[in-house]
Write a protein that holds these residues in place. Structure first.
Motif, PDB file in Angstrom:
ATOM      1  N   PHE A   2      44.870  26.345 -23.893  1.00 16.97           N
ATOM      2  CA  PHE A   2      43.584  26.860 -23.900  1.00 16.97           C
ATOM      3  C   PHE A   2      43.174  27.312 -22.706  1.00 16.97           C
ATOM      4  N   VAL A   3      42.755  28.635 -22.457  1.00 17.42           N
ATOM      5  CA  VAL A   3      42.497  29.142 -21.257  1.00 17.42           C
ATOM      6  C   VAL A   3      41.236  29.701 -21.177  1.00 17.42           C
ATOM      7  N   VAL A   4      40.529  29.490 -20.097  1.00 20.11           N
ATOM      8  CA  VAL A   4      39.060  29.652 -19.789  1.00 20.11           C
ATOM      9  C   VAL A   4      38.758  30.550 -18.598  1.00 20.11           C
ATOM     10  N   ALA A   5      38.381  31.693 -18.879  1.00 14.50           N
ATOM     11  CA  ALA A   5      38.030  32.843 -17.604  1.00 14.50           C
ATOM     12  C   ALA A   5      36.598  32.845 -17.545  1.00 14.50           C
ATOM     13  N   VAL A   6      35.944  32.479 -16.104  1.00 12.94           N
ATOM     14  CA  VAL A   6      34.356  32.646 -15.953  1.00 12.94           C
ATOM     15  C   VAL A   6      34.140  33.435 -14.913  1.00 12.94           C
ATOM     16  N   GLN A   7      33.389  34.377 -14.805  1.00 15.75           N
ATOM     17  CA  GLN A   7      32.866  35.094 -13.788  1.00 15.75           C
ATOM     18  C   GLN A   7      31.697  34.796 -13.398  1.00 15.75           C
ATOM     19  N   PHE A   8      31.349  34.644 -11.965  1.00 17.58           N
ATOM     20  CA  PHE A   8      29.965  34.405 -11.523  1.00 17.58           C
ATOM     21  C   PHE A   8      29.480  35.280 -10.514  1.00 17.58           C
ATOM     22  N   THR A   9      28.237  35.773 -10.816  1.00 22.95           N
ATOM     23  CA  THR A   9      27.445  36.476  -9.734  1.00 22.95           C
ATOM     24  C   THR A   9      26.527  35.696  -9.183  1.00 22.95           C
ATOM     25  N   ILE A  10      26.508  35.246  -7.815  1.00 29.27           N
ATOM     26  CA  ILE A  10      25.608  34.256  -7.160  1.00 29.27           C
ATOM     27  C   ILE A  10      24.543  35.071  -6.296  1.00 29.27           C
ATOM     28  N   LYS A  11      23.511  34.608  -6.356  1.00 26.56           N
ATOM     29  CA  LYS A  11      22.414  35.149  -5.240  1.00 26.56           C
ATOM     30  C   LYS A  11      23.047  34.924  -4.136  1.00 26.56           C
ATOM     31  N   PRO A  12      23.165  36.160  -2.967  1.00 26.86           N
ATOM     32  CA  PRO A  12      23.939  35.983  -1.870  1.00 26.86           C
ATOM     33  C   PRO A  12      23.558  34.872  -0.945  1.00 26.86           C
ATOM     34  N   GLU A  13      22.316  34.384  -1.140  1.00 25.38           N
ATOM     35  CA  GLU A  13      21.775  33.205   0.134  1.00 25.38           C
ATOM     36  C   GLU A  13      22.452  32.078  -0.454  1.00 25.38           C
ATOM     37  N   PHE A  14      23.130  32.012  -1.451  1.00 27.72           N
ATOM     38  CA  PHE A  14      23.570  30.528  -2.175  1.00 27.72           C
ATOM     39  C   PHE A  14      25.229  30.769  -2.340  1.00 27.72           C
ATOM     40  N   ALA A  15      25.796  31.691  -1.749  1.00 29.60           N
ATOM     41  CA  ALA A  15      27.173  32.138  -1.849  1.00 29.60           C
ATOM     42  C   ALA A  15      28.199  30.681  -1.188  1.00 29.60           C
ATOM     43  N   ASP A  16      27.741  30.317  -0.076  1.00 33.39           N
ATOM     44  CA  ASP A  16      28.425  29.178   0.547  1.00 33.39           C
ATOM     45  C   ASP A  16      28.165  28.088  -0.075  1.00 33.39           C
ATOM     46  N   ALA A  17      26.962  27.595  -0.692  1.00 29.83           N
ATOM     47  CA  ALA A  17      26.649  26.577  -1.191  1.00 29.83           C
ATOM     48  C   ALA A  17      27.403  26.434  -2.458  1.00 29.83           C
ATOM     49  N   PHE A  18      27.645  27.527  -3.045  1.00 26.93           N
ATOM     50  CA  PHE A  18      28.294  27.593  -4.594  1.00 26.93           C
ATOM     51  C   PHE A  18      29.729  27.504  -4.288  1.00 26.93           C
ATOM     52  N   ASP A  48      31.379  38.270  -1.184  1.00 27.57           N
ATOM     53  CA  ASP A  48      31.488  36.769  -1.319  1.00 27.57           C
ATOM     54  C   ASP A  48      30.575  36.247  -2.279  1.00 27.57           C
ATOM     55  N   ASN A  49      29.876  36.833  -2.968  1.00 29.61           N
ATOM     56  CA  ASN A  49      29.059  36.232  -4.132  1.00 29.61           C
ATOM     57  C   ASN A  49      29.511  36.401  -5.440  1.00 29.61           C
ATOM     58  N   GLN A  50      30.702  37.117  -5.470  1.00 31.73           N
ATOM     59  CA  GLN A  50      31.352  37.145  -6.777  1.00 31.73           C
ATOM     60  C   GLN A  50      32.561  36.022  -6.882  1.00 31.73           C
ATOM     61  N   PHE A  51      32.590  35.302  -7.989  1.00 35.16           N
ATOM     62  CA  PHE A  51      33.609  34.175  -8.088  1.00 35.16           C
ATOM     63  C   PHE A  51      34.357  34.353  -9.549  1.00 35.16           C
ATOM     64  N   PHE A  52      35.423  33.865  -9.627  1.00 38.65           N
ATOM     65  CA  PHE A  52      36.190  33.900 -10.818  1.00 38.65           C
ATOM     66  C   PHE A  52      36.856  32.639 -10.928  1.00 38.65           C
ATOM     67  N   LEU A  53      36.740  32.033 -12.029  1.00 29.55           N
ATOM     68  CA  LEU A  53      37.268  30.781 -12.264  1.00 29.55           C
ATOM     69  C   LEU A  53      38.351  30.955 -13.242  1.00 29.55           C
ATOM     70  N   TYR A  54      39.650  30.318 -13.190  1.00 28.29           N
ATOM     71  CA  TYR A  54      40.574  30.534 -14.074  1.00 28.29           C
ATOM     72  C   TYR A  54      40.969  29.034 -14.472  1.00 28.29           C
ATOM     73  N   GLU A  55      40.771  28.583 -15.588  1.00 28.88           N
ATOM     74  CA  GLU A  55      40.987  26.987 -15.974  1.00 28.88           C
ATOM     75  C   GLU A  55      42.019  27.061 -17.143  1.00 28.88           C
ATOM     76  N   ILE A  56      42.838  26.022 -17.205  1.00 27.53           N
ATOM     77  CA  ILE A  56      43.887  25.694 -18.435  1.00 27.53           C
ATOM     78  C   ILE A  56      43.569  24.334 -18.772  1.00 27.53           C
ATOM     79  N   TYR A  57      43.306  24.189 -20.046  1.00 30.91           N
ATOM     80  CA  TYR A  57      43.122  22.913 -20.694  1.00 30.91           C
ATOM     81  C   TYR A  57      44.472  22.778 -22.098  1.00 30.91           C
ATOM     82  N   ASP A  58      44.552  21.618 -22.440  1.00 27.64           N
ATOM     83  CA  ASP A  58      45.450  21.334 -23.182  1.00 27.64           C
ATOM     84  C   ASP A  58      45.177  21.840 -24.645  1.00 27.64           C
ATOM     85  N   ASN A  59      43.772  22.115 -24.816  1.00 31.07           N
ATOM     86  CA  ASN A  59      43.365  22.734 -26.244  1.00 31.07           C
ATOM     87  C   ASN A  59      41.965  22.895 -25.966  1.00 31.07           C
TER      88      ASN A  59
END
Length: 95
Positions: A2-18, A48-59
């Motif tokens: 099971f694959v999960v793809a998540v895209q985040f746009t973060i407020k620029p002032e919080f990019a490093d903390a995120f 640098d405030n645009q993030f992409f997460l790629y996650e894989i789970y068994d199901n």
């Protein structure tokens, strides 16, 4: 799988903390969930405030367990105010 793809746009002032917080979330997930096979964090080299997460789970049930974990709820509460937008898409891996 099971694959999960998540895209985040973060407020620029919080990019490093995120970045720091999402990397901790990835580490927590991989360390505590036997059914989390992969958790990759990427950032756009031109925004640098645009993030992409790629996650894989068994199901899908494993992903549901991930979302029920205390550290997931803590992550969501921590970063929620920093998020401008978020999109999530799930996939079933066939190869």
């Amino acid at each position: 799988m099971f694959v999960v793809a998540v895209q985040f746009t973060i407020k620029p002032e919080f990019a490093d903390a995120f970045r720091e917080r999402v990397l901790q979330q990835a580490n927590d997930s991989l360390a505590n969930e036997d059914t989390c096979q992969q958790f990759e964090v990427s950032v756009d080299p031109e925004a640098d405030n645009q993030f992409f997460l790629y996650e894989i789970y068994d199901n899908a049930a494993a992903f549901d367990q991930h979302r029920a974990a205390d550290y997931f709820h803590d992550f969501s509460a921590s970063v929620g105010p920093w998020v401008e937008s978020k999109s999530l898409k799930t996939w079933h891996r066939v190869s």
